[in-house]
Scaffold this motif. Structure first.
Motif, PDB file in Angstrom:
ATOM      1  N   ILE A 197       4.302   6.353   7.640  1.00 26.50           N
ATOM      2  CA  ILE A 197       5.656   6.218   7.131  1.00 26.50           C
ATOM      3  C   ILE A 197       6.047   4.883   7.457  1.00 26.50           C
ATOM      4  CG2 ILE A 197       6.169   8.689   7.156  1.00 26.50           C
ATOM      5  CD1 ILE A 197       7.583   8.187   9.805  1.00 26.50           C
ATOM      6  N   THR A 198       7.313   4.457   6.789  1.00 29.60           N
ATOM      7  CA  THR A 198       7.900   3.155   7.002  1.00 29.60           C
ATOM      8  C   THR A 198       9.233   3.654   7.592  1.00 29.60           C
ATOM      9  OG1 THR A 198       6.817   2.114   4.937  1.00 29.60           O
ATOM     10  CG2 THR A 198       8.989   1.201   5.769  1.00 29.60           C
ATOM     11  N   GLY A 235       9.486  -5.194  16.376  1.00 34.92           N
ATOM     12  CA  GLY A 235       9.666  -5.334  15.090  1.00 34.92           C
ATOM     13  C   GLY A 235       8.717  -4.570  13.912  1.00 34.92           C
ATOM     14  N   GLU A 236       8.157  -3.756  14.708  1.00 32.36           N
ATOM     15  CA  GLU A 236       7.224  -2.785  13.871  1.00 32.36           C
ATOM     16  C   GLU A 236       8.139  -1.912  13.259  1.00 32.36           C
ATOM     17  OE1 GLU A 236       4.299  -1.679  12.308  1.00 32.36           O
ATOM     18  OE2 GLU A 236       3.625  -2.662  13.928  1.00 32.36           O
ATOM     19  N   GLU A 237       7.568  -1.349  11.856  1.00 27.18           N
ATOM     20  CA  GLU A 237       8.105  -0.472  11.182  1.00 27.18           C
ATOM     21  C   GLU A 237       7.232   0.570  10.559  1.00 27.18           C
ATOM     22  OE1 GLU A 237       8.648  -3.147   7.153  1.00 27.18           O
ATOM     23  OE2 GLU A 237      10.352  -3.208   8.465  1.00 27.18           O
ATOM     24  N   VAL A 238       6.192   0.755  11.254  1.00 24.77           N
ATOM     25  CA  VAL A 238       5.216   1.562  10.600  1.00 24.77           C
ATOM     26  C   VAL A 238       5.172   2.777  11.615  1.00 24.77           C
ATOM     27  CG1 VAL A 238       3.095   1.919   9.611  1.00 24.77           C
ATOM     28  CG2 VAL A 238       4.199  -0.073   8.935  1.00 24.77           C
ATOM     29  N   GLY A 257       0.788  -1.273   0.124  1.00 26.24           N
ATOM     30  CA  GLY A 257       0.002   0.035   0.007  1.00 26.24           C
ATOM     31  C   GLY A 257       0.916   1.250   0.045  1.00 26.24           C
ATOM     32  N   GLY A 258       0.316   2.540   0.434  1.00 24.78           N
ATOM     33  CA  GLY A 258       1.170   3.624   0.237  1.00 24.78           C
ATOM     34  C   GLY A 258       1.636   4.121   1.531  1.00 24.78           C
TER      35      GLY A 258
END
Length: 90
Positions: free
Chosen positions: A61-62, A48-51, A8-9
């Protein structure tokens, strides 16, 4: 393989090192175009989250980071019962 694409975006891809530590929020923040701040917490990063999410709009954002660097990037500290981040005394 350090750059994993989110489905996704994501609005942008930001290095954790480029984010600001906000001790009030106990989170890393990055300016969102809506005027608020994207946020990601040490707990999320360790899981481990990256958003990173903005609380005021739907953008995300990543957050790009090397798990081995988290020890250096995350300030020593813990949350108290009320959820406030308390930085460990040096």
């Amino acid at each position: 393989g350090r750059f994993r694409r989110t489905m996704g975006g994501a609005y942008d891809e930001i290095d954790l090192e480029d984010m600001d530590w906000n001790s009030e929020l106990g989170a890393f923040t990055y300016q969102c175009p809506c005027g608020d701040l994207f946020q990601i917490t040490p707990e999320e990063l360790r899981a481990g989250e990256e958003v990173g999410h903005c609380p005021s709009c739907s953008l995300v954002i990543t957050v790009v980071y090397d798990p081995d660097e988290l020890k250096e990037l995350i300030p020593a500290g813990n949350r108290d019962e009320s959820g406030r981040w308390v930085e460990a005394e040096e």
